[in-house]
Design a protein around this motif. Structure first.
Motif, PDB file in Angstrom:
ATOM      1  N   THR A 247       0.833  -1.206   0.000  1.00  0.00           N
ATOM      2  CA  THR A 247       0.000   0.000   0.000  1.00  0.00           C
ATOM      3  C   THR A 247       0.868   1.256   0.000  1.00  0.00           C
ATOM      4  O   THR A 247       0.622   2.197  -0.764  1.00  0.00           O
ATOM      5  CB  THR A 247      -0.918   0.015   1.239  1.00  0.00           C
ATOM      6  OG1 THR A 247      -0.133  -0.357   2.387  1.00  0.00           O
ATOM      7  CG2 THR A 247      -2.078  -0.937   1.093  1.00  0.00           C
ATOM      8  N   ASP A 293      -7.532  -1.063  -0.819  1.00  0.00           N
ATOM      9  CA  ASP A 293      -6.664  -0.451   0.198  1.00  0.00           C
ATOM     10  C   ASP A 293      -5.529   0.339  -0.441  1.00  0.00           C
ATOM     11  O   ASP A 293      -5.164   1.425   0.039  1.00  0.00           O
ATOM     12  CB  ASP A 293      -6.120  -1.509   1.173  1.00  0.00           C
ATOM     13  CG  ASP A 293      -5.352  -2.632   0.492  1.00  0.00           C
ATOM     14  OD1 ASP A 293      -5.471  -2.794  -0.744  1.00  0.00           O
ATOM     15  OD2 ASP A 293      -4.638  -3.364   1.192  1.00  0.00           O
ATOM     16  N   GLU A 296      -7.129   3.654  -2.003  1.00  0.00           N
ATOM     17  CA  GLU A 296      -7.480   4.671  -1.006  1.00  0.00           C
ATOM     18  C   GLU A 296      -6.247   5.370  -0.453  1.00  0.00           C
ATOM     19  O   GLU A 296      -6.229   6.601  -0.330  1.00  0.00           O
ATOM     20  CB  GLU A 296      -8.276   4.023   0.132  1.00  0.00           C
ATOM     21  CG  GLU A 296      -9.675   3.595  -0.287  1.00  0.00           C
ATOM     22  CD  GLU A 296     -10.416   2.866   0.818  1.00  0.00           C
ATOM     23  OE1 GLU A 296     -11.629   2.627   0.641  1.00  0.00           O
ATOM     24  OE2 GLU A 296      -9.797   2.534   1.853  1.00  0.00           O
ATOM     25  N   LEU A 297      -5.220   4.591  -0.118  1.00  0.00           N
ATOM     26  CA  LEU A 297      -4.026   5.217   0.456  1.00  0.00           C
ATOM     27  C   LEU A 297      -3.332   6.109  -0.574  1.00  0.00           C
ATOM     28  O   LEU A 297      -2.883   7.213  -0.243  1.00  0.00           O
ATOM     29  CB  LEU A 297      -3.047   4.161   0.987  1.00  0.00           C
ATOM     30  CG  LEU A 297      -1.877   4.772   1.766  1.00  0.00           C
ATOM     31  CD1 LEU A 297      -2.339   5.405   3.073  1.00  0.00           C
ATOM     32  CD2 LEU A 297      -0.784   3.752   2.025  1.00  0.00           C
ATOM     33  N   PHE A 326      -8.739  10.617   7.516  1.00  0.00           N
ATOM     34  CA  PHE A 326      -8.184   9.262   7.536  1.00  0.00           C
ATOM     35  C   PHE A 326      -9.007   8.307   8.394  1.00  0.00           C
ATOM     36  O   PHE A 326      -8.684   7.129   8.475  1.00  0.00           O
ATOM     37  CB  PHE A 326      -6.729   9.294   8.039  1.00  0.00           C
ATOM     38  CG  PHE A 326      -5.761   9.698   6.975  1.00  0.00           C
ATOM     39  CD1 PHE A 326      -5.117   8.744   6.205  1.00  0.00           C
ATOM     40  CD2 PHE A 326      -5.522  11.032   6.715  1.00  0.00           C
ATOM     41  CE1 PHE A 326      -4.241   9.117   5.205  1.00  0.00           C
ATOM     42  CE2 PHE A 326      -4.646  11.419   5.719  1.00  0.00           C
ATOM     43  CZ  PHE A 326      -3.997  10.464   4.956  1.00  0.00           C
ATOM     44  N   ARG A 331      -9.817   3.326  11.639  1.00  0.00           N
ATOM     45  CA  ARG A 331      -8.776   2.762  10.758  1.00  0.00           C
ATOM     46  C   ARG A 331      -7.408   3.361  11.091  1.00  0.00           C
ATOM     47  O   ARG A 331      -6.808   4.073  10.284  1.00  0.00           O
ATOM     48  CB  ARG A 331      -9.137   3.021   9.292  1.00  0.00           C
ATOM     49  CG  ARG A 331     -10.489   2.412   8.899  1.00  0.00           C
ATOM     50  CD  ARG A 331     -10.782   2.551   7.425  1.00  0.00           C
ATOM     51  NE  ARG A 331      -9.814   1.859   6.603  1.00  0.00           N
ATOM     52  CZ  ARG A 331      -9.863   1.831   5.276  1.00  0.00           C
ATOM     53  NH1 ARG A 331     -10.835   2.449   4.629  1.00  0.00           N
ATOM     54  NH2 ARG A 331      -8.945   1.185   4.585  1.00  0.00           N
ATOM     55  N   ARG A 334      -4.281   2.842   8.623  1.00  0.00           N
ATOM     56  CA  ARG A 334      -4.178   3.625   7.388  1.00  0.00           C
ATOM     57  C   ARG A 334      -3.427   4.929   7.637  1.00  0.00           C
ATOM     58  O   ARG A 334      -2.639   5.372   6.806  1.00  0.00           O
ATOM     59  CB  ARG A 334      -5.579   3.899   6.814  1.00  0.00           C
ATOM     60  CG  ARG A 334      -5.527   4.602   5.464  1.00  0.00           C
ATOM     61  CD  ARG A 334      -6.869   4.554   4.758  1.00  0.00           C
ATOM     62  NE  ARG A 334      -7.883   5.331   5.466  1.00  0.00           N
ATOM     63  CZ  ARG A 334      -9.122   5.508   4.998  1.00  0.00           C
ATOM     64  NH1 ARG A 334      -9.484   4.944   3.854  1.00  0.00           N
ATOM     65  NH2 ARG A 334      -9.997   6.216   5.678  1.00  0.00           N
ATOM     66  N   GLU A 337       0.229   4.234   7.839  1.00  0.00           N
ATOM     67  CA  GLU A 337       0.810   4.046   6.504  1.00  0.00           C
ATOM     68  C   GLU A 337       0.988   5.381   5.782  1.00  0.00           C
ATOM     69  O   GLU A 337       1.940   5.574   5.032  1.00  0.00           O
ATOM     70  CB  GLU A 337      -0.066   3.089   5.685  1.00  0.00           C
ATOM     71  CG  GLU A 337       0.002   1.659   6.196  1.00  0.00           C
ATOM     72  CD  GLU A 337      -0.890   0.695   5.426  1.00  0.00           C
ATOM     73  OE1 GLU A 337      -1.679   1.143   4.569  1.00  0.00           O
ATOM     74  OE2 GLU A 337      -0.795  -0.519   5.697  1.00  0.00           O
TER      75      GLU A 337
END
Length: 409
Positions: A247, A293, A296-297, A326, A331, A334, A337
Motif C-alpha cells: 500500500t 486499500d 485509497e491510500l 483518515f 482505521r 491507514r 501508513e
C-alpha cells in the motif's frame, strides 16, 4: 516418463538463494498416464496436474504458438513427443530455461548458467517478442536481482522496445498487469522496475502519468535531485529499504503525479499539485483495477502528503480535519501508513536519505490525543445525534490545541 525441476527452482539454487516455488515438467507422458497415477488435473489451457500426495504442480512438456493478441493469445500443444529442449525454448529468459533431474544433472541448452555467472537477463529466442507480459516480467527480474549486479542484455532490451512500440502492451488485462506490477514493487529494488520500463518505452504505454514526471524540475532547495521522476524513483527505493508494505509503495509511486500537469512557465514550482494529481491517481488505479486499500491510500497520500511535511505548522483545526479524513478512530493503520509514505517522500531526496522526520511522532501524538477524547461524559451531559458529533469535534479540537501547545513549546 521423466520428471525435471525447471525455471526458478533451478535458477535460485544455482544462485545460492532459497528455493520457494518448485515447478516440474513431465516429458514423455500423456494426460491419461498422469490420471492413472492419481494426479489431479488443474490446467485450463494446458495440462497441469497436482501430485496426489504433495499437491505440487507437474506440467506436461509443451510447445506454444502465437494465435492472437496479448498474454492469452497462444495455443499450446502437449504430447509425449515434445522434448525437454522444446519445452524450455518457449520460456522467457535463459536463466529460467534450465532443468535438472533428481540427481541435480543440469540440462541447459540455451546457456542459462553462463548468463547467471555473467549477471545477464537475456531472452531465450525471438519468440520472446510474442508475449507482451514478458516486458513486465523482465523488468521485475531486473528489480529482484539488481543487488546481485544483473542487467538486461542489449538485444533483449531491443525486443522489449519493439513490444512497447507495437501496441501489444495495451492487450494485457488489468489483472495480469497488476499482478506483475504489485510483485515488482515488493522486490528489493522496485525503482529498477520503473527505470527498466522507462528505458524500453513501456512506462509511457502503461503509466504515462508516471513517465511524464521525468524531466520536470522541482525547487532545488527542497529537492536537490531536481528531477521529479528521479525523486519518485528515490522515494520508491526508500520504501523498499524501510520494508514498507505494498500500500505504501504504491502510494509512493503515485504521490507526485500532479507535478506532471504543471505548465512549464510555472516550473519549478508546483502549486496545488496535490489536488491536480488526484484525477491522475484515480485513472491509474482504475486502469489496473488496483485493490481498494492501495487505491485509497494512494489518493489520500497524493492529497495530503504536504500536510504531513508541514504537520508542526498546521493549525489545530487543520490537524483535526486531516485526522478525520483518515478516519483514525476506526482505521488507525491507514494513518500509520500515510505517515510512512510521507517519511519516504522526505527521505527520497538526494543527500537527505538519513534526515530525521520529527513530523512522524508529532502526527502519531496528535492522533493519540484525538482518540483519547472520551464519548461517555458527553453522553452523560445529554448530547446525542448530530449534537453529539459536534460536541465530540469541539472536545477533540480542544485536545489538539493543548497537544500542539505542549509539543511545540
Amino acid at each position: 516418463m521423466q520428471v525435471y525441476k525447471v525455471g526458478g527452482a533451478v535458477r535460485d539454487r544455482l544462485l545460492g538463494l532459497p528455493v520457494t516455488d518448485v515447478d516440474r515438467v513431465v516429458v514423455g507422458a500423456t494426460t491419461e498416464e498422469m490420471l492413472a497415477k492419481g494426479f489431479r488435473p488443474v490446467g485450463a489451457d494446458f495440462p497441469v496436474f497436482l501430485h496426489p500426495k504433495t499437491g505440487e504442480e507437474y506440467a506436461l512438456a509443451r510447445t506454444e504458438r502465437k494465435s492472437g493478441r496479448g498474454y492469452g493469445g497462444f495455443t499450446f500443444y502437449a504430447s509425449p513427443e515434445v522434448t525437454l529442449e522444446e519445452d524450455l525454448i518457449r520460456r522467457d529468459l535463459t536463466i529460467n530455461a534450465m532443468a535438472e533431474d533428481d540427481q541435480l544433472n543440469l540440462t541447459d541448452p540455451y546457456h542459462g548458467q553462463r548468463d547467471l555467472e555473467a549477471r545477464i537477463l537475456r531472452h531465450v529466442s525471438p519468440a520472446f517478442a510474442e508475449d507482451p507480459l514478458r516486458v513486465l516480467r523482465v523488468a521485475r527480474f531486473a528489480a529482484r536481482y539488481a543487488g546481485l549486479g544483473f542487467t538486461v542484455a542489449d538485444e533483449t532490451m531491443d525486443l522489449m522496445r519493439q513490444l512497447s512500440e507495437s501496441g501489444e502492451l495495451q492487450a494485457l488485462t488489468a489483472e495480469r498487469s497488476w499482478k506483475e506490477i504489485s510483485r515488482a514493487l515488493m522486490e528489493d529494488h522496485p525503482q529498477v522496475f520503473i527505470q527498466v520500463l522507462r528505458d524500453c518505452g513501456a512506462l509511457k504505454e502503461l503509466m504515462p502519468e508516471v513517465d511524464a514526471l521525468f524531466g520536470v524540475p522541482q525547487p532545488e532547495t527542497h529537492h536537490p535531485e531536481i528531477d521529479t521522476g528521479l525523486h519518485t524513483l528515490s522515494v520508491l527505493e526508500q520504501s523498499s529499504l524501510h520494508k514498507q508494505p505494498l500500500t505504501v509503495r504504491w502510494a509512493c509511486l503515485l504521490h507526485d503525479l500532479g507535478k506532471g500537469l504543471t505548465p512549464e512557465e510555472e516550473w519549478p514550482r508546483h502549486i496545488a499539485h496535490e489536488h491536480t494529481g488526484l484525477k491522475l491517481i484515480k485513472a491509474v488505479n482504475e486502469r489496473f483495477k488496483v485493490p481498494k486499500d492501495c487505491q485509497e491510500l494512494a489518493l489520500l497520500v497524493g492529497q495530503y502528503h504536504t500536510h504531513g511535511h508541514r504537520a508542526l505548522e498546521l493549525k489545530a483545526s487543520t490537524l483535526l480535519e486531516l485526522l478525520q479524513s483518515f478516519d483514525i478512530y476506526r482505521r488507525p493503520q491507514r494513518f500509520e501508513e500515510f505517515i510512512a509514505a510521507c517519511e519516504m517522500d522526505a527521505r527520497g531526496r538526494k543527500g537527505l536519505e538519513q534526515r530525521s522526520y520529527p513530523q512522524a511522532d508529532y502526527l502519531r501524538g496528535a492522533a493519540k490525543a484525538a482518540r483519547e477524547v472520551a464519548v461517555q461524559p458527553l453522553l452523560e451531559q445529554g448530547f446525542k445525534g448530530p449534537e453529539l458529533g459536534e460536541a465530540l469535534k469541539r472536545e477533540r479540537l480542544k485536545a489538539l490545541k493543548a497537544y500542539k501547545e505542549a509539543a511545540t513549546a
